[in-house]
Design a protein around this motif. Structure first.
Motif, PDB file in Angstrom:
ATOM      1  N   LYS A   9       0.252  -0.443  -8.418  1.00 27.06           N
ATOM      2  CA  LYS A   9       1.337  -1.213  -8.661  1.00 27.06           C
ATOM      3  C   LYS A   9       2.172  -0.428  -7.527  1.00 27.06           C
ATOM      4  CE  LYS A   9       1.257  -1.964 -13.577  1.00 27.06           C
ATOM      5  NZ  LYS A   9       1.552  -1.242 -15.000  1.00 27.06           N
ATOM      6  N   GLU A  10       2.260   0.553  -7.113  1.00 28.44           N
ATOM      7  CA  GLU A  10       3.470   1.522  -6.460  1.00 28.44           C
ATOM      8  C   GLU A  10       3.649   0.804  -4.915  1.00 28.44           C
ATOM      9  OE1 GLU A  10       3.361   5.050  -7.448  1.00 28.44           O
ATOM     10  OE2 GLU A  10       4.112   4.676  -9.387  1.00 28.44           O
ATOM     11  N   SER A  11       2.188   0.319  -4.574  1.00 26.36           N
ATOM     12  CA  SER A  11       1.503   0.339  -3.012  1.00 26.36           C
ATOM     13  C   SER A  11       2.575  -0.717  -2.617  1.00 26.36           C
ATOM     14  CB  SER A  11       0.144  -0.658  -2.549  1.00 26.36           C
ATOM     15  OG  SER A  11       0.362  -0.016  -1.520  1.00 26.36           O
ATOM     16  N   GLU A  12       2.833  -0.496  -1.657  1.00 22.70           N
ATOM     17  CA  GLU A  12       3.642  -1.842  -0.834  1.00 22.70           C
ATOM     18  C   GLU A  12       3.263  -2.654  -0.164  1.00 22.70           C
ATOM     19  OE1 GLU A  12       6.428  -0.197   1.643  1.00 22.70           O
ATOM     20  OE2 GLU A  12       7.558   1.476   0.229  1.00 22.70           O
ATOM     21  N   ASP A  13       1.836  -2.116  -0.041  1.00 23.50           N
ATOM     22  CA  ASP A  13       0.944  -3.354   0.756  1.00 23.50           C
ATOM     23  C   ASP A  13      -0.484  -3.493   0.018  1.00 23.50           C
ATOM     24  OD1 ASP A  13      -0.641  -4.834   3.095  1.00 23.50           O
ATOM     25  OD2 ASP A  13      -1.299  -2.582   4.145  1.00 23.50           O
ATOM     26  N   PRO A  14      -0.146  -4.955  -0.453  1.00 18.96           N
ATOM     27  CA  PRO A  14      -1.539  -5.367  -1.178  1.00 18.96           C
ATOM     28  C   PRO A  14      -2.661  -4.947  -0.876  1.00 18.96           C
ATOM     29  CG  PRO A  14       0.795  -7.193  -0.391  1.00 18.96           C
ATOM     30  CD  PRO A  14       1.271  -5.952   1.257  1.00 18.96           C
ATOM     31  N   LYS A  44      -0.366 -12.693  -4.916  1.00 19.34           N
ATOM     32  CA  LYS A  44       0.250 -12.279  -3.885  1.00 19.34           C
ATOM     33  C   LYS A  44      -0.698 -12.409  -3.225  1.00 19.34           C
ATOM     34  CE  LYS A  44       3.107  -9.114  -4.300  1.00 19.34           C
ATOM     35  NZ  LYS A  44       4.014  -7.735  -4.336  1.00 19.34           N
TER      36      LYS A  44
END
Length: 107
Positions: A9-14, A44
């Motif tokens: 959830k916190e990852s900026e890179d999907p 996304k």
């Protein structure tokens, strides 16, 4: 399990998030938390794949569609789109325009 999904959830890179969810699925495949996290990541990535395919960036589109399928294996359309852009990227399949076939919502 919840630690992995929290990282996803916190990852900026999907794409990184999709890989984390993919790994979490092996640890606890029937977890109810997976769908809540995987669904938005898959959406996304699918949208990013459609955008990249519109630009004819086949490599980026393939990675996005593949990531969507990794995050959420129920996304059959994302997997089929990955097949289409993979074929275009590798130039291994001619698209038959005479029969009226078209890519699966790529254009």
């Amino acid at each position: 399990m919840s630690c992995l999904l929290g990282r996803a959830k916190e990852s900026e890179d999907p794409l990184v998030a999709a890989t984390i969810v993919f790994e979490a699925r092996f640890i606890e495949p029937r977890s109810e938390l997976l769908a809540a996290v995987a669904g938005p990541i898959g959406e996304k990535l699918d949208a990013a794949g459609v955008e990249a395919a519109g630009r004819k960036d086949w490599q980026e589109a393939y990675e996005a569609f593949r990531g969507a399928g990794q995050a959420d294996p129920t996304r059959a359309l994302s997997r089929r789109r990955a097949e289409d852009v993979r074929d275009r990227r590798l130039k291994i399949r001619a698209y038959d325009t005479k029969k009226g076939t078209k890519d699966r919502d790529l254009e």
